[in-house]
Design a protein around this motif. Sequence first.
Motif, short mmCIF file in Angstrom:
data_model
loop_
_atom_site.label_atom_id
_atom_site.label_comp_id
_atom_site.label_asym_id
_atom_site.label_seq_id
_atom_site.Cartn_x
_atom_site.Cartn_y
_atom_site.Cartn_z
N THR A 193 0.79 -1.18 0.12
CA THR A 193 0.06 0.26 0.06
C THR A 193 0.89 1.34 0.03
OG1 THR A 193 -1.76 -0.97 1.02
CG2 THR A 193 -1.76 1.46 1.38
N ARG A 194 1.91 1.52 0.92
CA ARG A 194 2.91 2.53 0.89
C ARG A 194 3.68 2.55 -0.44
NH1 ARG A 194 4.53 0.83 6.73
NH2 ARG A 194 6.69 0.99 5.72
N ALA A 195 4.07 1.53 -1.00
CA ALA A 195 4.84 1.66 -2.14
C ALA A 195 3.84 2.17 -3.39
CB ALA A 195 5.17 0.14 -2.68
N LEU A 196 2.73 1.80 -3.50
CA LEU A 196 1.78 2.39 -4.53
C LEU A 196 1.37 3.88 -4.18
CD1 LEU A 196 -0.59 -0.79 -5.09
CD2 LEU A 196 1.54 -0.11 -6.17
N ALA A 197 1.31 4.22 -3.12
CA ALA A 197 1.09 5.45 -2.70
C ALA A 197 2.32 6.52 -2.92
CB ALA A 197 0.70 5.71 -1.09
N ALA A 198 3.28 5.74 -2.84
CA ALA A 198 4.69 6.75 -2.97
C ALA A 198 5.18 6.64 -4.40
CB ALA A 198 5.83 6.04 -2.15
N GLY A 199 4.17 6.13 -5.40
CA GLY A 199 4.59 6.36 -6.79
C GLY A 199 5.09 4.83 -7.54
N GLY A 200 4.87 3.98 -6.48
CA GLY A 200 5.28 2.21 -7.36
C GLY A 200 4.12 2.06 -8.12
N LYS A 201 4.28 0.92 -9.01
CA LYS A 201 3.10 0.26 -9.68
C LYS A 201 3.08 -1.16 -9.04
CE LYS A 201 4.44 2.71 -13.80
NZ LYS A 201 5.57 2.64 -14.84
N PRO A 202 1.63 -1.42 -9.03
CA PRO A 202 1.35 -3.00 -9.03
C PRO A 202 2.13 -3.76 -9.90
CG PRO A 202 -0.58 -1.65 -9.70
CD PRO A 202 0.45 -0.67 -9.95
N TRP A 203 2.62 -5.04 -9.34
CA TRP A 203 2.97 -6.17 -9.90
C TRP A 203 2.31 -7.26 -10.13
CZ3 TRP A 203 6.42 -6.69 -13.51
CH2 TRP A 203 7.05 -8.09 -13.82
N LYS A 204 2.02 -8.36 -9.17
CA LYS A 204 1.24 -9.31 -8.95
C LYS A 204 0.33 -9.15 -7.98
CE LYS A 204 3.67 -12.65 -11.68
NZ LYS A 204 3.01 -13.88 -12.34
N PRO A 205 -0.88 -9.93 -8.09
CA PRO A 205 -1.71 -9.77 -7.09
C PRO A 205 -1.24 -10.42 -5.66
CG PRO A 205 -2.70 -10.68 -9.10
CD PRO A 205 -1.20 -10.59 -9.17
N THR A 206 -1.55 -10.04 -4.56
CA THR A 206 -1.12 -10.57 -3.35
C THR A 206 -1.63 -12.09 -3.32
OG1 THR A 206 -1.33 -8.51 -2.19
CG2 THR A 206 -1.34 -10.35 -0.59
N PHE A 207 -0.83 -12.95 -2.69
CA PHE A 207 -1.41 -14.38 -2.74
C PHE A 207 -0.95 -15.06 -1.37
CE2 PHE A 207 3.24 -14.80 -3.81
CZ PHE A 207 3.51 -15.70 -3.05
N SER A 208 -1.81 -16.20 -1.01
CA SER A 208 -1.64 -16.91 0.19
C SER A 208 -1.56 -18.61 -0.33
CB SER A 208 -2.65 -16.71 1.09
OG SER A 208 -2.48 -17.44 2.07
N GLU A 209 -0.43 -19.01 0.02
CA GLU A 209 -0.26 -20.55 -0.34
C GLU A 209 0.73 -21.16 0.66
OE1 GLU A 209 2.56 -22.42 -4.22
OE2 GLU A 209 1.25 -21.12 -4.55
N GLY A 210 0.10 -22.13 1.21
CA GLY A 210 0.53 -22.74 2.39
C GLY A 210 1.19 -21.78 3.29
N PRO A 211 2.37 -21.86 3.71
CA PRO A 211 3.20 -21.18 4.63
C PRO A 211 3.40 -19.75 4.00
CG PRO A 211 4.64 -22.59 3.98
CD PRO A 211 3.46 -23.09 3.34
N MET A 212 3.36 -19.47 2.97
CA MET A 212 3.63 -18.16 2.24
C MET A 212 2.55 -17.14 1.96
SD MET A 212 6.33 -19.29 -0.45
CE MET A 212 5.45 -20.27 -1.26
N TYR A 213 2.69 -15.93 2.43
CA TYR A 213 1.84 -14.73 2.03
C TYR A 213 2.83 -13.95 1.41
CZ TYR A 213 -1.66 -11.28 2.42
OH TYR A 213 -2.58 -10.15 1.90
N GLY A 214 2.34 -13.31 0.16
CA GLY A 214 3.06 -12.66 -0.72
C GLY A 214 2.45 -11.56 -1.38
N GLY A 215 3.20 -10.50 -1.41
CA GLY A 215 2.59 -9.41 -2.35
C GLY A 215 3.86 -8.68 -2.99
N SER A 216 3.61 -7.80 -3.98
CA SER A 216 4.87 -7.20 -4.90
C SER A 216 4.30 -5.93 -5.49
CB SER A 216 5.23 -8.16 -5.82
OG SER A 216 4.02 -8.53 -6.92
#
Length: 133
Positions: free
Chosen positions: A88-111
């Motif tokens: 959220t902070r990255a996008l507000a600071a001028g970054g761009k979305p990459w891939k959707p946030t995901f949850s898989e097994g023990p991993m939760y990721g965003g980009s």
Amino acid sequence: MRMIFVNLPVRDVARSREFFAALGFGFNDEYSNEEVLCVEIEDNIYAMLLEEKPFKGFINGEIADPATTEVLTCVTTESPDEVDALVTRALAAGGKPWKPTFSEGPMYGGSFQDPDGHVWELMAMRAEADATA
């Protein structure tokens, strides 16, 4: 003690400083100047953001276009909430979305992509018991 320095080319060090400060990262000014920024990711882990001229001094050939996604820089977080907050902070600071946030097994990721197009992944590694809850 080993250290890791991820070196990335940027167009504008001042803009990069603003962006990564908005994400809450600190800087090592001893290794920074008007063309180079040392971002402190964690103890002994740094992103060296270099404008084109100093970056070219470290490589053979040409600087790759970040849109080709030559590298994915992944940084772990303490929790899924921290992943969401940093994206959220990255996008507000001028970054761009990459891939959707995901949850898989023990991993939760965003980009996200930083202002120069470099991909940053954020990963919370949960205990297996937490992941199945």
